[in-house]
Design a protein around this motif. Structure first.
Motif, PDB file in Angstrom:
ATOM      1  N   ILE A  98      41.209  28.063  76.904  1.00  0.00           N
ATOM      2  CA  ILE A  98      41.242  28.077  75.440  1.00  0.00           C
ATOM      3  C   ILE A  98      40.744  29.427  74.951  1.00  0.00           C
ATOM      4  CG2 ILE A  98      40.410  27.002  73.325  1.00  0.00           C
ATOM      5  CD1 ILE A  98      39.926  24.451  75.018  1.00  0.00           C
ATOM      6  N   GLU A  99      41.616  30.145  74.256  1.00  0.00           N
ATOM      7  CA  GLU A  99      41.246  31.435  73.683  1.00  0.00           C
ATOM      8  C   GLU A  99      40.893  31.232  72.221  1.00  0.00           C
ATOM      9  OE1 GLU A  99      44.264  34.411  74.416  1.00  0.00           O
ATOM     10  OE2 GLU A  99      44.807  33.427  76.296  1.00  0.00           O
ATOM     11  N   VAL A 108      41.503  24.803  63.528  1.00  0.00           N
ATOM     12  CA  VAL A 108      42.018  25.330  64.794  1.00  0.00           C
ATOM     13  C   VAL A 108      40.859  25.614  65.740  1.00  0.00           C
ATOM     14  CG1 VAL A 108      43.288  27.201  65.896  1.00  0.00           C
ATOM     15  CG2 VAL A 108      44.051  26.327  63.687  1.00  0.00           C
ATOM     16  N   LYS A 109      40.912  25.001  66.919  1.00  0.00           N
ATOM     17  CA  LYS A 109      39.885  25.217  67.940  1.00  0.00           C
ATOM     18  C   LYS A 109      40.177  26.477  68.749  1.00  0.00           C
ATOM     19  CE  LYS A 109      37.339  22.739  71.459  1.00  0.00           C
ATOM     20  NZ  LYS A 109      37.087  21.412  72.036  1.00  0.00           N
ATOM     21  N   GLY A 110      41.466  26.775  68.939  1.00  0.00           N
ATOM     22  CA  GLY A 110      41.868  27.949  69.712  1.00  0.00           C
ATOM     23  C   GLY A 110      43.329  27.854  70.098  1.00  0.00           C
ATOM     24  N   LEU A 122      44.286  21.992  67.960  1.00  0.00           N
ATOM     25  CA  LEU A 122      43.712  21.607  66.675  1.00  0.00           C
ATOM     26  C   LEU A 122      42.419  20.821  66.868  1.00  0.00           C
ATOM     27  CD1 LEU A 122      46.972  20.382  64.892  1.00  0.00           C
ATOM     28  CD2 LEU A 122      45.855  22.613  64.674  1.00  0.00           C
ATOM     29  N   LYS A 123      41.554  20.891  65.875  1.00  0.00           N
ATOM     30  CA  LYS A 123      40.335  20.089  65.840  1.00  0.00           C
ATOM     31  C   LYS A 123      40.657  18.797  65.104  1.00  0.00           C
ATOM     32  CE  LYS A 123      37.325  24.101  65.377  1.00  0.00           C
ATOM     33  NZ  LYS A 123      36.409  24.794  64.452  1.00  0.00           N
ATOM     34  N   GLY A 124      40.950  17.763  65.844  1.00  0.00           N
ATOM     35  CA  GLY A 124      41.345  16.498  65.239  1.00  0.00           C
ATOM     36  C   GLY A 124      40.276  15.903  64.351  1.00  0.00           C
TER      37      GLY A 124
END
Length: 130
Positions: A98-99, A108-110, A122-124
């Motif tokens: 994960i970048e 957005v997590k990465g 995505l950050k659910g």
């Protein structure tokens, strides 16, 4: 960790499977008056009423593709369904894949680079608990 990869328009996105409760075909959705623009309505999922969120509308993605699936997520006993164009696969990834992205996007997590394509993770939790 495992992720489920899905499409919205021409792009690929993913959610971590630990929040995914199931994947359903499109179902009957009852509209809710005065709901936010991204809430498509409510659906009866095996006796439970869940909120259905149109991810394309929420993320300002132009209407493309055929909405075929609903990804049902559960976070803190709250269930919701995300309308997506299609579900591609479930894959195992490591955290170092994960970048991070240099922006202030709370959803957005990465990104994950699979060489052939890039997937936005995505950050659910923030999509459901907002």
């Amino acid at each position: 960790m495992q992720i489920v990869i899905f499409t919205l328009g021409n792009e690929r996105y993913a959610l971590e499977t630990d929040i995914v409760h199931g994947i359903e075909k499109m179902m009957g959705i009852t509209k809710v008056p005065t709901a936010p623009y991204y809430v498509k309505g409510l659906a009866n999922l095996r006796g439970s009423i869940i909120t259905i969120i149109d991810l394309k509308a929420f993320m300002n993605i132009e209407e493309q593709g055929q909405e075929e699936n609903i990804i049902v997520v559960e976070i803190d006993d709250e269930k919701a369904g995300f309308i997506v164009d299609g579900v591609e696969e479930v894959v195992e990834i490591s955290d170092d894949m994960i970048e991070n992205v240099d922006n202030d996007n709370e959803y957005v997590k990465g990104v994950i680079n699979f060489n052939e394509y890039i997937v936005t993770l995505l950050k659910g939790e923030t999509l459901v608990l907002r």
